[in-house]
Motif scaffolding. Structure first.
Motif, PDB file in Angstrom:
ATOM      1  N   ASN A  38       0.851  -1.194   0.000  1.00 20.99           N
ATOM      2  CA  ASN A  38       0.000   0.000   0.000  1.00 20.99           C
ATOM      3  C   ASN A  38       0.882   1.238   0.000  1.00 20.99           C
ATOM      4  O   ASN A  38       1.776   1.378   0.847  1.00 20.99           O
ATOM      5  CB  ASN A  38      -0.922   0.014   1.227  1.00 20.99           C
ATOM      6  N   GLU A  39       0.633   2.118  -0.939  1.00 23.66           N
ATOM      7  CA  GLU A  39       1.425   3.343  -1.079  1.00 23.66           C
ATOM      8  C   GLU A  39       0.609   4.521  -0.571  1.00 23.66           C
ATOM      9  O   GLU A  39      -0.555   4.684  -0.939  1.00 23.66           O
ATOM     10  CB  GLU A  39       1.773   3.548  -2.547  1.00 23.66           C
ATOM     11  N   PRO A  40       1.181   5.366   0.293  1.00 19.42           N
ATOM     12  CA  PRO A  40       0.436   6.511   0.823  1.00 19.42           C
ATOM     13  C   PRO A  40       0.001   7.462  -0.295  1.00 19.42           C
ATOM     14  O   PRO A  40       0.759   7.733  -1.228  1.00 19.42           O
ATOM     15  CB  PRO A  40       1.452   7.196   1.749  1.00 19.42           C
ATOM     16  N   LYS A  41      -1.236   7.937  -0.221  1.00 18.03           N
ATOM     17  CA  LYS A  41      -1.704   8.961  -1.149  1.00 18.03           C
ATOM     18  C   LYS A  41      -1.229  10.316  -0.647  1.00 18.03           C
ATOM     19  O   LYS A  41      -1.258  10.582   0.559  1.00 18.03           O
ATOM     20  CB  LYS A  41      -3.229   8.955  -1.239  1.00 18.03           C
ATOM     21  N   THR A  42      -0.787  11.165  -1.552  1.00 12.04           N
ATOM     22  CA  THR A  42      -0.277  12.482  -1.168  1.00 12.04           C
ATOM     23  C   THR A  42      -1.024  13.584  -1.908  1.00 12.04           C
ATOM     24  O   THR A  42      -1.626  13.348  -2.957  1.00 12.04           O
ATOM     25  CB  THR A  42       1.228  12.597  -1.474  1.00 12.04           C
ATOM     26  N   ASP A  43      -0.954  14.789  -1.349  1.00 11.69           N
ATOM     27  CA  ASP A  43      -1.583  15.931  -2.004  1.00 11.69           C
ATOM     28  C   ASP A  43      -0.602  16.561  -2.977  1.00 11.69           C
ATOM     29  O   ASP A  43       0.494  16.025  -3.215  1.00 11.69           O
ATOM     30  CB  ASP A  43      -2.084  16.945  -0.968  1.00 11.69           C
ATOM     31  N   GLU A  44      -0.979  17.699  -3.559  1.00 14.93           N
ATOM     32  CA  GLU A  44      -0.142  18.349  -4.565  1.00 14.93           C
ATOM     33  C   GLU A  44       1.211  18.796  -4.010  1.00 14.93           C
ATOM     34  O   GLU A  44       2.162  19.019  -4.754  1.00 14.93           O
ATOM     35  CB  GLU A  44      -0.883  19.557  -5.145  1.00 14.93           C
ATOM     36  N   LYS A  45       1.323  18.915  -2.669  1.00 12.99           N
ATOM     37  CA  LYS A  45       2.581  19.300  -2.043  1.00 12.99           C
ATOM     38  C   LYS A  45       3.414  18.099  -1.630  1.00 12.99           C
ATOM     39  O   LYS A  45       4.475  18.241  -1.029  1.00 12.99           O
ATOM     40  CB  LYS A  45       2.309  20.184  -0.824  1.00 12.99           C
ATOM     41  N   GLY A  46       2.916  16.909  -1.919  1.00 16.83           N
ATOM     42  CA  GLY A  46       3.637  15.711  -1.550  1.00 16.83           C
ATOM     43  C   GLY A  46       3.409  15.265  -0.122  1.00 16.83           C
ATOM     44  O   GLY A  46       4.101  14.369   0.375  1.00 16.83           O
ATOM     45  N   LEU A  47       2.430  15.861   0.558  1.00 17.20           N
ATOM     46  CA  LEU A  47       2.132  15.513   1.944  1.00 17.20           C
ATOM     47  C   LEU A  47       1.054  14.432   2.009  1.00 17.20           C
ATOM     48  O   LEU A  47       0.196  14.356   1.134  1.00 17.20           O
ATOM     49  CB  LEU A  47       1.659  16.762   2.705  1.00 17.20           C
ATOM     50  N   PRO A  48       1.090  13.580   3.035  1.00 20.62           N
ATOM     51  CA  PRO A  48       0.094  12.506   3.155  1.00 20.62           C
ATOM     52  C   PRO A  48      -1.321  13.058   3.229  1.00 20.62           C
ATOM     53  O   PRO A  48      -1.572  14.103   3.838  1.00 20.62           O
ATOM     54  CB  PRO A  48       0.480  11.810   4.470  1.00 20.62           C
ATOM     55  N   ARG A  49      -2.257  12.342   2.601  1.00 23.29           N
ATOM     56  CA  ARG A  49      -3.663  12.726   2.651  1.00 23.29           C
ATOM     57  C   ARG A  49      -4.394  11.878   3.681  1.00 23.29           C
ATOM     58  O   ARG A  49      -4.120  10.682   3.824  1.00 23.29           O
ATOM     59  CB  ARG A  49      -4.314  12.538   1.274  1.00 23.29           C
ATOM     60  N   TYR A  50      -5.318  12.534   4.400  1.00 21.61           N
ATOM     61  CA  TYR A  50      -6.072  11.849   5.445  1.00 21.61           C
ATOM     62  C   TYR A  50      -7.572  12.016   5.202  1.00 21.61           C
ATOM     63  O   TYR A  50      -8.019  13.004   4.615  1.00 21.61           O
ATOM     64  CB  TYR A  50      -5.724  12.410   6.825  1.00 21.61           C
ATOM     65  N   GLU A  51      -8.334  11.034   5.653  1.00 22.09           N
ATOM     66  CA  GLU A  51      -9.786  11.107   5.619  1.00 22.09           C
ATOM     67  C   GLU A  51     -10.312  10.532   6.926  1.00 22.09           C
ATOM     68  O   GLU A  51     -10.042   9.383   7.252  1.00 22.09           O
ATOM     69  CB  GLU A  51     -10.332  10.318   4.428  1.00 22.09           C
ATOM     70  N   ASN A  52     -11.029  11.374   7.682  1.00 21.41           N
ATOM     71  CA  ASN A  52     -11.519  10.980   9.007  1.00 21.41           C
ATOM     72  C   ASN A  52     -10.386  10.512   9.913  1.00 21.41           C
ATOM     73  O   ASN A  52     -10.521   9.557  10.691  1.00 21.41           O
ATOM     74  CB  ASN A  52     -12.576   9.872   8.887  1.00 21.41           C
ATOM     75  N   GLY A  53      -9.237  11.191   9.789  1.00 22.65           N
ATOM     76  CA  GLY A  53      -8.095  10.888  10.642  1.00 22.65           C
ATOM     77  C   GLY A  53      -7.281   9.681  10.212  1.00 22.65           C
ATOM     78  O   GLY A  53      -6.303   9.318  10.873  1.00 22.65           O
TER      79      GLY A  53
END
Length: 284
Positions: A38-53
């Motif tokens: 499993n590869e972490p999803k990141t935002d446009e800045k390369g930071l990890p994305r979270y949903e409901n913590g």
């Protein structure tokens, strides 16, 4: 190549029996041909994305060397010989996210949507059906599909996945896309991102667009679906009336001393590339 497995094998420069044996082994247990994580999803800045913590991840299914080699041969010697419309940008040679964004330069109104669980939602039967529409005989289409799918779907991590997914979307929705292009829209598809744009306000048509796409089996990610008019962001590119530009964080990261030298260079190279593409558009 499209009518007989023998001809397909010849075009790949591999033995016909080896192809058939590989497909048979995949039928028995295709999981042993892949490394999964499993590869972490990141935002446009390369930071990890979270949903409901909870940190969001995407499953990666990377084929082992033997399978990846055959898939790469199929991509370059067979699939790339198929012609997709110019509005497809993901999974094609010499097409990228920057060119996808530039395609919409000059338009003011944008409707962007994202396909949910894109690769896992593309069933092997849809892949085989799309290949048959391209003229492949049933046994050849079935063999290619077997080699390029895992657990009855397109896996994320294979050389062939993006192209085959694009082929399925085209054969599912090509008439819908052609209709909107004939009405004066610009349209582009970059993997799971679909963008419609127009110089004239078309917000009243967006619900119909969603309904039409869903009627063809596409799953819409409503959290990433929106209509906008001001400096729209398309596949990581800001679109303006007279040009395109990188997102602000790209400039910041290019000079951020806390970033590695390789990271800063990567962001600077991206800035230069976008500037180059923007100048080419002006000359057209």
């Amino acid at each position: 190549m499209r009518s007989r497995i023998k001809d397909l094998a010849y075009s790949l420069k591999v033995d016909k029996n080896d192809l058939i044996q590989l497909a048979a082994e995949l039928d028995i247990e295709d999981s042993k041909f892949y490394r999964n994580w499993n590869e972490p999803k990141t935002d446009e800045k390369g930071l990890p994305r979270y949903e409901n913590g909870i940190a969001l991840t995407r499953p990666i299914n990377a084929p082992i060397k033997k399978l990846k080699h055959i898939q790469s041969l199929l991509l370059h010697n067979v699939l790339y010989k198929l012609v997709l419309p110019k509005y497809f940008f993901g999974g094609l040679k010499n097409k990228d996210a920057v060119l996808n964004g530039r395609h919409h330069q000059g338009n003011k109104f944008f409707f962007l949507t994202d396909l949910k669980d894109f690769y896992p939602s593309v069933h092997f039967s849809s892949v085989e059906k799309a290949l048959r529409k391209e003229g492949f005989y049933p046994d050849v289409a079935r063999l290619i599909t077997r080699i390029c799918t895992k657990e009855s779907a397109i896996p994320q991590g294979c050389p062939t996945s993006s192209f085959l997914a694009a082929l399925v979307v085209y054969h599912s929705c090509g008439d819908i896309f052609d209709k909107y292009i004939s009405l004066g829209f610009k349209l582009s598809i970059y993997v799971d991102d679909i963008t419609f744009s127009n110089p004239i306000d078309f917000k009243d048509k967006t619900l119909k667009i969603i309904q039409e796409l869903r009627s063809r089996g596409l799953k819409i990610n409503f959290s990433k679906t929106h209509y906008c008019t001001r400096n729209p962001k398309v596949t990581g590119i800001h679109i303006k009336n007279n040009g395109i530009s990188p997102l602000p964080h790209t400039f910041i990261s290019a000079v951020n001393p806390n970033k590695s030298e390789a990271s800063r260079k990567g962001h600077m190279d991206r800035i230069k590339y976008i500037a180059k593409i923007a100048k080419e558009k002006k000359r057209l």
